[in-house]
Enzyme design. Sequence first.
Site, PDB file in Angstrom:
ATOM      1  CE  LYS A  65      -3.949  -2.314   1.994  1.00  0.00           C
ATOM      2  NZ  LYS A  65      -4.945  -2.449   3.036  1.00  0.00           N
ATOM      3  CG  ASP A 101      -8.140  -0.481   3.212  1.00  0.00           C
ATOM      4  OD1 ASP A 101      -8.895  -1.338   2.725  1.00  0.00           O
ATOM      5  OD2 ASP A 101      -6.896  -0.518   3.097  1.00  0.00           O
TER       6      ASP A 101
HETATM    7  P1  NDP Z   1       0.521  -4.422  10.038  1.00  0.00           P
HETATM    8  O1  NDP Z   1       1.492  -5.524   9.797  1.00  0.00           O
HETATM    9  O2  NDP Z   1       0.770  -3.095   9.437  1.00  0.00           O
HETATM   10  O3  NDP Z   1       0.374  -4.204  11.647  1.00  0.00           O
HETATM   11  C1  NDP Z   1       0.182  -5.290  12.499  1.00  0.00           C
HETATM   12  C2  NDP Z   1      -0.208  -4.801  13.901  1.00  0.00           C
HETATM   13  O4  NDP Z   1      -0.577  -5.952  14.655  1.00  0.00           O
HETATM   14  C3  NDP Z   1       0.917  -4.118  14.663  1.00  0.00           C
HETATM   15  O5  NDP Z   1       0.355  -3.130  15.491  1.00  0.00           O
HETATM   16  C4  NDP Z   1       1.507  -5.292  15.493  1.00  0.00           C
HETATM   17  O6  NDP Z   1       2.133  -4.857  16.682  1.00  0.00           O
HETATM   18  C5  NDP Z   1       0.236  -6.024  15.839  1.00  0.00           C
HETATM   19  N1  NDP Z   1       0.396  -7.441  16.144  1.00  0.00           N
HETATM   20  C6  NDP Z   1       0.704  -8.442  15.292  1.00  0.00           C
HETATM   21  N2  NDP Z   1       0.697  -9.636  15.932  1.00  0.00           N
HETATM   22  C7  NDP Z   1       0.385  -9.366  17.229  1.00  0.00           C
HETATM   23  C8  NDP Z   1       0.213 -10.179  18.383  1.00  0.00           C
HETATM   24  N3  NDP Z   1       0.369 -11.509  18.341  1.00  0.00           N
HETATM   25  N4  NDP Z   1      -0.117  -9.583  19.556  1.00  0.00           N
HETATM   26  C9  NDP Z   1      -0.299  -8.252  19.618  1.00  0.00           C
HETATM   27  N5  NDP Z   1      -0.154  -7.415  18.555  1.00  0.00           N
HETATM   28  C10 NDP Z   1       0.185  -7.976  17.374  1.00  0.00           C
HETATM   29  O7  NDP Z   1      -0.887  -5.032   9.615  1.00  0.00           O
HETATM   30  P2  NDP Z   1      -2.132  -4.267   8.973  1.00  0.00           P
HETATM   31  O8  NDP Z   1      -2.427  -3.050   9.751  1.00  0.00           O
HETATM   32  O9  NDP Z   1      -1.959  -4.158   7.511  1.00  0.00           O
HETATM   33  O10 NDP Z   1      -3.311  -5.346   9.204  1.00  0.00           O
HETATM   34  C11 NDP Z   1      -3.871  -5.531  10.492  1.00  0.00           C
HETATM   35  C12 NDP Z   1      -5.078  -6.454  10.375  1.00  0.00           C
HETATM   36  O11 NDP Z   1      -6.094  -5.815   9.617  1.00  0.00           O
HETATM   37  C13 NDP Z   1      -4.777  -7.797   9.692  1.00  0.00           C
HETATM   38  O12 NDP Z   1      -5.345  -8.818  10.474  1.00  0.00           O
HETATM   39  C14 NDP Z   1      -5.510  -7.673   8.365  1.00  0.00           C
HETATM   40  O13 NDP Z   1      -5.975  -8.921   7.921  1.00  0.00           O
HETATM   41  C15 NDP Z   1      -6.668  -6.765   8.736  1.00  0.00           C
HETATM   42  N6  NDP Z   1      -7.269  -6.029   7.596  1.00  0.00           N
HETATM   43  C16 NDP Z   1      -8.604  -6.197   7.324  1.00  0.00           C
HETATM   44  C17 NDP Z   1      -9.194  -5.528   6.280  1.00  0.00           C
HETATM   45  C18 NDP Z   1     -10.638  -5.738   5.981  1.00  0.00           C
HETATM   46  O14 NDP Z   1     -11.098  -5.285   4.923  1.00  0.00           O
HETATM   47  N7  NDP Z   1     -11.401  -6.367   6.839  1.00  0.00           N
HETATM   48  C19 NDP Z   1      -8.443  -4.579   5.434  1.00  0.00           C
HETATM   49  C20 NDP Z   1      -7.045  -4.447   5.814  1.00  0.00           C
HETATM   50  C21 NDP Z   1      -6.497  -5.159   6.860  1.00  0.00           C
HETATM   51  P3  NDP Z   1       3.728  -4.526  16.730  1.00  0.00           P
HETATM   52  O15 NDP Z   1       3.871  -3.105  16.295  1.00  0.00           O
HETATM   53  O16 NDP Z   1       4.093  -4.734  18.157  1.00  0.00           O
HETATM   54  O17 NDP Z   1       4.412  -5.506  15.804  1.00  0.00           O
END
Ligand code: NDP
Length: 265
Positions: A65, A101
């Site tokens: 993105k 989004d």
């Molecule tokens: P990013 O990789 O940019 O960010 C991931 C986030 O999740 C970070 O804040 C990370 O924390 C946190 N995280 C990951 N694993 C864990 C864990 N086990 N425990 C606690 N925190 C965790 O991901 P995106 O923002 O792109 O996507 C996030 C979610 O949104 C995904 O599940 C994706 O599928 C969903 N999504 C859904 C959409 C829809 O249309 N429904 C559209 C776009 C996304 P840290 O900074 O500590 O690593």
Amino acid sequence: MAKELFAIFGNPVSHSKSPLMHNLSFQGLNYDACYARYQLQDGEKLKHTFFSLGLKGINITVPHKEHAYTACDVLDPFAQKVGAVNTIVEKEGKLYGYNTDAPGFLKAISEFSHIKTVLFLGAGGTAQSTSSILRDEGYEVTLLNRSAGRLERYKKEGFETYTFDDFIPKPYDLVINMTSAGLEDDSLPAPKEILDAVIPQAKACVDVIYGKETPFLKLAKSYNKPTKDGSDMLLYQGIIAFEYFTDHLFEFDEIEAHMKKAFIL
Ligand code: NDP
């Protein structure tokens, strides 16, 4: 061959529902177009790939993105502000970029009334655009993230931010899982003690993950909270992207009538 060709770019991309959603809508609305999926390895090649495939428009998913944002010639003001593009349309050789989004997410949570304060669990890419639109709409957004690094930019933008170590629970109307915790594992997005402190005080809980009941939503249901997963967000971002693809030829409701069939097949 169809008159216009669209695709989703991502890596991985095999799981995406977007081809089904858009093809059902093109078909149902008799719009001469076809939508495919393309696994793009190198985000730097996004623009070149777009033109070499002769595309009219694309959606962009993880992890491209930000590359999509830099590939555009013209940016919609909101996409420009949040630095993330998930929809591109070609017009007279130029690439126009949008973020659908965030408005999709905003519409998805609009069914919950009397919401003022929102707690985001997570501070990744999706939180970036959705926190911005919620704040523009007058919600008070607080971010709670596992690690401190990603919170820096939010702090600079004036959001209240916490890590698990310095968080002091208080009442929030809406608690949202914006992390990928629960997507491919059985983990909660925050320590259970924190969730046990905020969920009972919330009016509703939302997860952006779709297609499964995450541990977060299970926990929220155990407290008898109204919940919803990320399916409506996915549907609404798709409808808004379709409006851009077809230059607003169709009403939101008529696109929805066809696109939502992708969720019952
Ligand atoms: P990013 O990789 O940019 O960010 C991931 C986030 O999740 C970070 O804040 C990370 O924390 C946190 N995280 C990951 N694993 C864990 C864990 N086990 N425990 C606690 N925190 C965790 O991901 P995106 O923002 O792109 O996507 C996030 C979610 O949104 C995904 O599940 C994706 O599928 C969903 N999504 C859904 C959409 C829809 O249309 N429904 C559209 C776009 C996304 P840290 O900074 O500590 O690593």
